[in-house]
Design a protein around this motif. Structure first.
Motif, PDB file in Angstrom:
ATOM      1  N   GLU A 293      42.716 -19.908 -21.810  1.00 52.99           N
ATOM      2  CA  GLU A 293      43.422 -20.888 -20.981  1.00 52.99           C
ATOM      3  C   GLU A 293      44.216 -21.856 -21.856  1.00 52.99           C
ATOM      4  OE1 GLU A 293      42.425 -24.387 -17.685  1.00 52.99           O
ATOM      5  OE2 GLU A 293      40.835 -23.053 -18.397  1.00 52.99           O
ATOM      6  N   ASN A 294      43.644 -22.230 -22.988  1.00 51.64           N
ATOM      7  CA  ASN A 294      44.312 -23.133 -23.926  1.00 51.64           C
ATOM      8  C   ASN A 294      45.566 -22.477 -24.485  1.00 51.64           C
ATOM      9  OD1 ASN A 294      44.917 -25.125 -25.766  1.00 51.64           O
ATOM     10  ND2 ASN A 294      42.984 -25.040 -26.863  1.00 51.64           N
ATOM     11  N   ILE A 295      45.451 -21.220 -24.873  1.00 50.67           N
ATOM     12  CA  ILE A 295      46.606 -20.475 -25.398  1.00 50.67           C
ATOM     13  C   ILE A 295      47.710 -20.406 -24.354  1.00 50.67           C
ATOM     14  CG2 ILE A 295      47.416 -18.222 -26.190  1.00 50.67           C
ATOM     15  CD1 ILE A 295      44.548 -17.767 -27.297  1.00 50.67           C
ATOM     16  N   GLU A 296      47.334 -19.998 -23.153  1.00 46.26           N
ATOM     17  CA  GLU A 296      48.306 -19.840 -22.059  1.00 46.26           C
ATOM     18  C   GLU A 296      49.018 -21.160 -21.775  1.00 46.26           C
ATOM     19  OE1 GLU A 296      50.236 -17.638 -19.102  1.00 46.26           O
ATOM     20  OE2 GLU A 296      48.483 -16.809 -20.117  1.00 46.26           O
ATOM     21  N   LYS A 297      48.275 -22.248 -21.709  1.00 50.94           N
ATOM     22  CA  LYS A 297      48.844 -23.552 -21.378  1.00 50.94           C
ATOM     23  C   LYS A 297      49.826 -24.021 -22.447  1.00 50.94           C
ATOM     24  CE  LYS A 297      47.372 -28.248 -20.081  1.00 50.94           C
ATOM     25  NZ  LYS A 297      46.186 -29.144 -19.915  1.00 50.94           N
ATOM     26  N   LYS A 298      49.461 -23.872 -23.721  1.00 55.86           N
ATOM     27  CA  LYS A 298      50.332 -24.339 -24.802  1.00 55.86           C
ATOM     28  C   LYS A 298      51.585 -23.487 -24.918  1.00 55.86           C
ATOM     29  CE  LYS A 298      46.706 -26.394 -27.660  1.00 55.86           C
ATOM     30  NZ  LYS A 298      45.882 -26.244 -28.877  1.00 55.86           N
ATOM     31  N   VAL A 299      51.403 -22.174 -24.876  1.00 55.86           N
ATOM     32  CA  VAL A 299      52.572 -21.295 -25.014  1.00 55.86           C
ATOM     33  C   VAL A 299      53.545 -21.516 -23.866  1.00 55.86           C
ATOM     34  CG1 VAL A 299      53.368 -18.905 -25.029  1.00 55.86           C
ATOM     35  CG2 VAL A 299      51.374 -19.550 -26.372  1.00 55.86           C
ATOM     36  N   ARG A 300      53.028 -21.649 -22.652  1.00 54.57           N
ATOM     37  CA  ARG A 300      53.901 -21.861 -21.494  1.00 54.57           C
ATOM     38  C   ARG A 300      54.657 -23.191 -21.621  1.00 54.57           C
ATOM     39  NH1 ARG A 300      54.480 -17.386 -19.875  1.00 54.57           N
ATOM     40  NH2 ARG A 300      56.546 -18.284 -20.074  1.00 54.57           N
ATOM     41  N   PHE A 301      53.988 -24.226 -22.144  1.00 58.89           N
ATOM     42  CA  PHE A 301      54.656 -25.513 -22.339  1.00 58.89           C
ATOM     43  C   PHE A 301      55.764 -25.381 -23.373  1.00 58.89           C
ATOM     44  CE2 PHE A 301      55.122 -29.429 -24.808  1.00 58.89           C
ATOM     45  CZ  PHE A 301      55.459 -30.333 -23.810  1.00 58.89           C
ATOM     46  N   LEU A 302      55.451 -24.753 -24.482  1.00 64.58           N
ATOM     47  CA  LEU A 302      56.440 -24.613 -25.555  1.00 64.58           C
ATOM     48  C   LEU A 302      57.629 -23.767 -25.119  1.00 64.58           C
ATOM     49  CD1 LEU A 302      53.963 -24.072 -28.516  1.00 64.58           C
ATOM     50  CD2 LEU A 302      55.295 -26.131 -28.055  1.00 64.58           C
ATOM     51  N   ILE A 319      51.090 -24.652 -34.732  1.00 66.31           N
ATOM     52  CA  ILE A 319      51.397 -25.542 -33.607  1.00 66.31           C
ATOM     53  C   ILE A 319      50.471 -25.281 -32.427  1.00 66.31           C
ATOM     54  CG2 ILE A 319      53.131 -24.076 -32.466  1.00 66.31           C
ATOM     55  CD1 ILE A 319      54.769 -26.647 -32.015  1.00 66.31           C
ATOM     56  N   LEU A 320      49.961 -24.048 -32.320  1.00 66.87           N
ATOM     57  CA  LEU A 320      49.047 -23.717 -31.231  1.00 66.87           C
ATOM     58  C   LEU A 320      47.677 -24.360 -31.422  1.00 66.87           C
ATOM     59  CD1 LEU A 320      49.867 -19.927 -30.674  1.00 66.87           C
ATOM     60  CD2 LEU A 320      50.687 -21.891 -29.358  1.00 66.87           C
ATOM     61  N   CYS A 321      47.394 -24.794 -32.623  1.00 63.32           N
ATOM     62  CA  CYS A 321      46.104 -25.415 -32.919  1.00 63.32           C
ATOM     63  C   CYS A 321      46.139 -26.932 -32.696  1.00 63.32           C
ATOM     64  CB  CYS A 321      45.674 -25.104 -34.345  1.00 63.32           C
ATOM     65  SG  CYS A 321      45.471 -23.332 -34.673  1.00 63.32           S
ATOM     66  N   TYR A 322      47.322 -27.470 -32.429  1.00 63.52           N
ATOM     67  CA  TYR A 322      47.445 -28.893 -32.147  1.00 63.52           C
ATOM     68  C   TYR A 322      47.027 -29.153 -30.700  1.00 63.52           C
ATOM     69  CZ  TYR A 322      50.255 -29.750 -36.396  1.00 63.52           C
ATOM     70  OH  TYR A 322      50.690 -29.871 -37.688  1.00 63.52           O
ATOM     71  N   SER A 323      46.410 -30.278 -30.460  1.00 65.58           N
ATOM     72  CA  SER A 323      46.045 -30.657 -29.093  1.00 65.58           C
ATOM     73  C   SER A 323      47.309 -30.962 -28.293  1.00 65.58           C
ATOM     74  CB  SER A 323      45.130 -31.885 -29.108  1.00 65.58           C
ATOM     75  OG  SER A 323      44.985 -32.410 -27.804  1.00 65.58           O
ATOM     76  N   LEU A 324      47.410 -30.350 -27.126  1.00 66.69           N
ATOM     77  CA  LEU A 324      48.587 -30.589 -26.288  1.00 66.69           C
ATOM     78  C   LEU A 324      48.617 -32.036 -25.798  1.00 66.69           C
ATOM     79  CD1 LEU A 324      51.075 -29.427 -24.861  1.00 66.69           C
ATOM     80  CD2 LEU A 324      49.589 -28.774 -22.950  1.00 66.69           C
ATOM     81  N   ASP A 325      47.493 -32.521 -25.277  1.00 65.02           N
ATOM     82  CA  ASP A 325      47.457 -33.860 -24.690  1.00 65.02           C
ATOM     83  C   ASP A 325      47.436 -34.988 -25.719  1.00 65.02           C
ATOM     84  OD1 ASP A 325      47.440 -32.809 -22.107  1.00 65.02           O
ATOM     85  OD2 ASP A 325      45.261 -32.597 -22.107  1.00 65.02           O
ATOM     86  N   LYS A 326      46.738 -34.760 -26.834  1.00 64.53           N
ATOM     87  CA  LYS A 326      46.565 -35.832 -27.810  1.00 64.53           C
ATOM     88  C   LYS A 326      47.604 -35.824 -28.924  1.00 64.53           C
ATOM     89  CE  LYS A 326      41.556 -36.108 -27.095  1.00 64.53           C
ATOM     90  NZ  LYS A 326      40.223 -36.013 -27.735  1.00 64.53           N
ATOM     91  N   ILE A 328      50.790 -33.063 -29.189  1.00 64.61           N
ATOM     92  CA  ILE A 328      52.123 -32.540 -28.900  1.00 64.61           C
ATOM     93  C   ILE A 328      52.862 -33.404 -27.882  1.00 64.61           C
ATOM     94  CG2 ILE A 328      53.422 -30.584 -27.985  1.00 64.61           C
ATOM     95  CD1 ILE A 328      51.265 -28.737 -29.106  1.00 64.61           C
ATOM     96  N   LEU A 329      52.214 -33.740 -26.765  1.00 67.04           N
ATOM     97  CA  LEU A 329      52.887 -34.535 -25.738  1.00 67.04           C
ATOM     98  C   LEU A 329      53.278 -35.930 -26.228  1.00 67.04           C
ATOM     99  CD1 LEU A 329      50.932 -33.480 -22.525  1.00 67.04           C
ATOM    100  CD2 LEU A 329      53.345 -33.078 -23.026  1.00 67.04           C
ATOM    101  N   PRO A 330      52.386 -36.678 -26.910  1.00 66.35           N
ATOM    102  CA  PRO A 330      52.822 -37.984 -27.429  1.00 66.35           C
ATOM    103  C   PRO A 330      53.977 -37.872 -28.422  1.00 66.35           C
ATOM    104  CG  PRO A 330      50.430 -37.848 -27.401  1.00 66.35           C
ATOM    105  CD  PRO A 330      50.938 -36.472 -27.104  1.00 66.35           C
ATOM    106  N   ARG A 331      53.958 -36.855 -29.256  1.00 63.09           N
ATOM    107  CA  ARG A 331      55.054 -36.690 -30.214  1.00 63.09           C
ATOM    108  C   ARG A 331      56.355 -36.366 -29.497  1.00 63.09           C
ATOM    109  NH1 ARG A 331      52.571 -33.799 -35.720  1.00 63.09           N
ATOM    110  NH2 ARG A 331      50.836 -35.275 -35.968  1.00 63.09           N
ATOM    111  N   CYS A 332      56.263 -35.529 -28.462  1.00 57.36           N
ATOM    112  CA  CYS A 332      57.457 -35.230 -27.674  1.00 57.36           C
ATOM    113  C   CYS A 332      57.987 -36.494 -27.007  1.00 57.36           C
ATOM    114  CB  CYS A 332      57.140 -34.171 -26.620  1.00 57.36           C
ATOM    115  SG  CYS A 332      56.974 -32.488 -27.277  1.00 57.36           S
ATOM    116  N   ALA A 333      57.100 -37.354 -26.523  1.00 59.10           N
ATOM    117  CA  ALA A 333      57.509 -38.610 -25.888  1.00 59.10           C
ATOM    118  C   ALA A 333      58.241 -39.497 -26.883  1.00 59.10           C
ATOM    119  CB  ALA A 333      56.288 -39.327 -25.324  1.00 59.10           C
ATOM    120  N   VAL A 334      57.735 -39.558 -28.112  1.00 58.71           N
ATOM    121  CA  VAL A 334      58.392 -40.347 -29.159  1.00 58.71           C
ATOM    122  C   VAL A 334      59.787 -39.804 -29.441  1.00 58.71           C
ATOM    123  CG1 VAL A 334      58.352 -40.891 -31.631  1.00 58.71           C
ATOM    124  CG2 VAL A 334      56.263 -41.126 -30.270  1.00 58.71           C
ATOM    125  N   LEU A 335      59.893 -38.501 -29.613  1.00 57.04           N
ATOM    126  CA  LEU A 335      61.199 -37.888 -29.904  1.00 57.04           C
ATOM    127  C   LEU A 335      62.175 -38.107 -28.757  1.00 57.04           C
ATOM    128  CD1 LEU A 335      60.018 -34.524 -31.526  1.00 57.04           C
ATOM    129  CD2 LEU A 335      60.818 -36.587 -32.694  1.00 57.04           C
TER     130      LEU A 335
END
Length: 393
Positions: A293-302, A319-326, A328-335
């Motif tokens: 489920e973690n793989i599916e969620k991250k790949v689909r987001f990316l 990048i798949l080993c990074y936490s999406l919520d903690k 990837i998403l905050p970094r995307c918000a910053v960018l």
């Protein structure tokens, strides 16, 4: 006589609690309240051949265990505390060697019988031995059965074998702290055969040492299982001379072969070839240990939100080993904030921008712009949510 003593102790405990007007913590213990109205102990269904000793349960509760945990420890471990003085001495000794109250609770959940051991003759020599090695009490608390093993017949020879195999006490300490339970493995039936199997598989001594520091639990694998992992890694082109091989081996230890095949099928379902998946695994072995489920969620987001290509993703599989919520998403918000304010180009290469440790990212994208664009701090702290790059890209 002891059963009668135990029964009297529980009755007094129940009356004391009932008199206080509070909720009785023994209500969740099977048969405990029934003792207030009967003259015999009630057997616990989870341990049909054991009797529940209310005095023991009461003592364990006083140590900080929940009523249910106390009942389980007393019955499944067939614990009978005949002397509360001795039990108190055991707890005092554990504290002397650095065990916190939380450590003691964790210890008693797993090995309540230690309360019946002779603190000076049996426990102190072992605690002193572990202390001399620098093994932390909180780690021992995760595998307290070690304190019940023979010092001369198991602990000392096992540690000597590991010291010879791993190399230094510092590395041995790291290995133990990562997997304390591995030290319970039998020296002749588990440890030696496992290390011999690693040698037969082609690992050099330095690689074996590194692998055991990463995961001492390898010593609990059978030689047949170790041989099979070598075969599977050879099939995908992993070489024992590669410095990343031990990480690949460690990742394979944690999954069954059918799980590995299922992960392979999942990754290829995104349009990857098996060869690309194998190369990604050899680059970042941890992608094998992610939940489906973690793989599916991250790949689909990316793919769907960041519009990255699957081949670009798997060329940097970390990048798949990074936490999406903690992460990837905050970094995307910053960018996104920086793009909106014109501080970075809209065509910034996202994979490179998102990767790297938190210190590198925060220095480059947060602290550098915090004075003029305060929102980057809020975005990094999760107070501004990422809602897509929209026309920023």
């Amino acid at each position: 006589m002891f059963a009668s003593f135990c029964r009297r102790r529980l009755l007094l405990h129940i009356r004391k609690i009932s008199g206080g007007g509070g909720t009785n913590p023994l209500q969740s213990i099977p048969g405990a309240i029934h003792l207030a109205h009967t003259s015999s102990l009630t057997a616990v269904s989870s341990a049909p051949n054991s009797e529940l000793c209310p005095a023991t349960v009461s003592y364990l509760i006083s140590c900080g265990l929940s009523p249910a945990a106390a009942a389980t420890a007393a019955t499944t471990q067939k614990t009978r505390i005949l002397s509360t003085d001795k039990a108190d001495d055991v707890r005092a000794l554990l504290r002397d060697y650095g065990f916190t109250d939380a450590d003691i609770v964790r210890t008693l959940r797993r090995a309540a019988k230690l309360l019946t051991a002779d603190p000076e003759r049996v426990l102190r020599p072992k605690l002193a031995f572990f202390a001399s090695l620098g093994f932390e009490p909180r780690k021992l608390a995760h595998s307290p059965s070690l304190l019940g093993r023979s010092l001369d017949k198991h602990l000392v020879p096992s540690i000597q074998f590991l010291r010879d195999t791993i190399g230094t006490d510092d590395q041995l300490r790291v290995a133990f702290h990562r997997k304390p339970r591995a030290l319970t493995a039998d020296l002749d039936n588990n440890m030696r055969p496992a290390v011999e199997a690693l040698r037969r598989g082609g690992l050099a001594e330095a690689a074996i040492s590194k692998l055991l520091v990463i995961d001492l639990g390898v010593l609990m694998l059978s030689p047949d299982r170790i041989s099979k992992i070598f075969e599977d890694l050879k099939e995908i082109g992993a070489c024992t001379a590669d410095s990343r091989f031990v990480y690949c081996f460690d990742a394979m230890c944690a999954v069954k072969r059918e799980t590995w095949l299922r992960k392979l099928s999942l990754y290829t379902s995104f349009g990857l070839s098996e060869g690309e998946v194998f190369n990604a695994f050899k680059t970042q072995p941890r992608i094998l240990n992610l939940a489906d489920e973690n793989i599916e969620k991250k790949v689909r987001f990316l793919l769907d939100e960041l519009k990255l290509g699957i081949h670009d993703i798997m060329s940097r599989p970390v990048i798949l080993c990074y936490s999406l919520d903690k992460c990837i998403l905050p970094r995307c918000a910053v960018l996104s904030v920086l793009m909106r304010e014109g501080k970075i180009q809209r065509d910034v290469k996202l994979p490179q921008a998102l990767l790297g440790n938190s210190r590198v990212f925060s220095t480059k994208y947060v602290f550098k712009h915090a004075d003029k664009v305060p929102d980057v701090v809020k975005a990094y702290e999760g107070k501004i949510k990422f809602e897509g790059f929209g026309c920023n890209r």
